[in-house]
Design a protein around this motif. Structure first.
Motif, PDB file in Angstrom:
ATOM      1  N   ALA A  78       0.824  -1.209   0.000  1.00 10.57           N
ATOM      2  CA  ALA A  78       0.000   0.000   0.000  1.00 10.57           C
ATOM      3  C   ALA A  78       0.854   1.252   0.000  1.00 10.57           C
ATOM      4  O   ALA A  78       0.550   2.240  -0.692  1.00 10.57           O
ATOM      5  CB  ALA A  78      -0.936  -0.009   1.213  1.00 10.57           C
ATOM      6  N   LEU A  82      -0.907  -5.776  -3.280  1.00  9.88           N
ATOM      7  CA  LEU A  82      -2.205  -5.651  -2.627  1.00  9.88           C
ATOM      8  C   LEU A  82      -3.202  -6.696  -3.140  1.00  9.88           C
ATOM      9  O   LEU A  82      -4.016  -7.226  -2.380  1.00  9.88           O
ATOM     10  CB  LEU A  82      -2.767  -4.243  -2.857  1.00  9.88           C
ATOM     11  CG  LEU A  82      -2.145  -3.111  -2.040  1.00  9.88           C
ATOM     12  CD1 LEU A  82      -2.684  -1.764  -2.507  1.00  9.88           C
ATOM     13  CD2 LEU A  82      -2.422  -3.304  -0.556  1.00  9.88           C
ATOM     14  N   LEU A 107      -5.765   4.197   2.300  1.00  8.17           N
ATOM     15  CA  LEU A 107      -4.978   2.996   2.576  1.00  8.17           C
ATOM     16  C   LEU A 107      -4.357   3.041   3.965  1.00  8.17           C
ATOM     17  O   LEU A 107      -4.243   2.010   4.642  1.00  8.17           O
ATOM     18  CB  LEU A 107      -3.896   2.833   1.509  1.00  8.17           C
ATOM     19  CG  LEU A 107      -4.401   2.453   0.106  1.00  8.17           C
ATOM     20  CD1 LEU A 107      -3.237   2.387  -0.880  1.00  8.17           C
ATOM     21  CD2 LEU A 107      -5.142   1.122   0.137  1.00  8.17           C
TER      22      LEU A 107
END
Length: 430
Positions: free
Chosen positions: A282, A315, A377
């Protein structure tokens, strides 16, 4: 299963990346390019729930073959119309974007369900199935954009659409009429469930907060990713002065970076767990997106987009791992359809933003979205740190591997067998 999956992935990649390039090359309009990107994704959102329910009821093989055949017919018909040059070019490419997007969603849900069913049946060898499927998808993402850019540049609409139709037809022909996965889906759909379609998916999602938080973070992040994808043809061709072939090269480089990131993330999850791997991914994705908005040269733009997609690849591994662990097999299609709907919702919005924003201000809009992505995030992974689904793994403590509590049976198993089972599930999900 691998051959039809490869052909479908090739058609999917050509359509997703090639149609916006085709619109820009055909019309020269940045607004129509963004609108075509939105029209590719809006039908996917419209039909995704029905696709999941249809797959659960009739099996993935039947849905896959029908969707691939219809997509081949639609794309080939569009190629004939554009070759005849009888007018209505803008209308044809817009209808093509919408129709191919809807049909691609059916084949995608069916292919994902087939792969998940086959992996569960493989048992301890599930990682072999998933590794091949992941390699197929990444190879299509690597070759598809570059091939689409070259076809648009050197053969125009005829070469691109004919190739896409050929891949679609190959996918339909190569898929065997019956597989163990299709039987699994048919038997699953016959079982009584408490809810259908999206209600089933919402129930599963709300009962698993780790999955819900991760999906929520992805929804916000995908707005920035969608804006990058929709704006890249306009930025590269009109702002940076390069060809459509250069646009395809960017996405091929990004696919290479994503493939490498998947391999690195695989080892990181095995050693440190889902949360650390996801948090690092992230951070890389958010930082690269902020930098992309400031890029002024083609080489810098290419490198930064590749780094962005590497972070997104990490991710995605985390999401797929958690999704495979937490979603019950008998309602996998419906729940997968809901998560797909949520994750794809930002993409048509990104296309509409590109259509509405002047080309000279696209970089500023991307910068704003990148800031929002970074904040989302950060909040998501701060919350996930307290949830059991993403706790770091430790080789001496199987209970900290991130395996969901419901995955255990009432019978205790030896620690060595439990660790082996968890490792097999993690590799299978990837």
């Amino acid at each position: 299963m691998y051959l039809p999956r490869a052909a479908d992935a090739g058609a999917f990649s050509l359509a997703t990346y090639g149609i916006p390039m085709l619109v820009l090359a055909t019309t020269g309009s940045a607004a129509l390019t963004g609108l075509a990107f939105a029209l590719e994704w809006i039908p996917r959102l419209t039909v995704v729930g029905y696709a999941g329910t249809l797959v659960d009821r009739h099996g993935p093989v039947r849905v896959f073959r029908l969707a691939s055949t219809l997509r081949a017919l639609v794309v080939f018909a569009a190629a004939v119309v554009l070759l005849a040059r009888t007018g209505g070019t803008e209308t044809t490419v817009m209808v093509l974007a919408a129709a191919s997007g809807a049909l691609s969603q059916f084949s995608y849900v069916a292919a994902e369900t087939t792969g998940a069913d086959a992996s569960r049946q493989a048992g301890n060898r599930a990682y072999r199935v998933q590794s091949v499927l992941l390699g197929v998808d990444q190879t299509a993402l690597l070759a598809g954009p570059a091939l689409a850019g070259l076809l648009v540049q050197w053969t125009g609409s005829t070469g691109l659409l004919t190739t896409c139709a050929a891949f679609s037809l190959m996918a339909a022909v190569l898929m065997p009429p019956r597989t163990a996965a299709s039987d699994t889906a048919a038997s699953a759909s016959a079982e009584p469930v408490h809810a259908r379609g999206f209600r089933t998916g919402w129930t599963v999602l709300l009962e698993r907060p780790a999955l819900a938080w991760l999906v929520g973070g992805f929804v916000v992040s995908n707005l920035s990713l969608g804006l990058v994808q929709a704006a890249t043809p306009v930025i590269v061709v009109q702002k940076l002065g390069h060809s459509t072939g250069s646009v395809g090269l960017i996405w091929s480089a990004a696919a290479v970076a994503s493939l490498l990131a998947v391999a690195v993330c695989r080892g990181a999850i095995s050693r440190w767990g889902l949360w650390p791997a996801g948090a690092v991914s992230a951070t890389v994705a958010a930082g690269a997106c902020l930098a992309v908005a400031q890029a002024t040269t083609y080489s810098a733009y290419l490198v930064l987009v590749a780094v962005l997609m590497a972070g997104e690849g990490g991710l995605t591994v985390v999401l797929r791992t958690l999704r495979s662990q937490l979603i019950p097999a008998r309602v996998f299609g419906a729940t997968l359809a809901l998560t797909i709907l949520l994750l794809l919702a930002p993409f048509p919005l990104a296309g509409l933003l590109v259509a509405a924003i002047p080309p000279g201000q696209l970089s500023q809009a991307l910068g704003v979205c990148a800031v929002v992505q970074a904040l989302a995030l950060a909040v998501t992974f701060a919350r996930l740190r307290t949830l059991p689904g993403l706790r770091p793994a430790h080789p001496c403590h199987p209970s900290r591997t991130g395996e969901p509590p419901h995955a255990h049976t009432g019978t205790a198993e030896p620690a060595r067998s439990q660790r082996a089972s968890v490792r097999a599930e993690t590799v299978h999900a990837r």
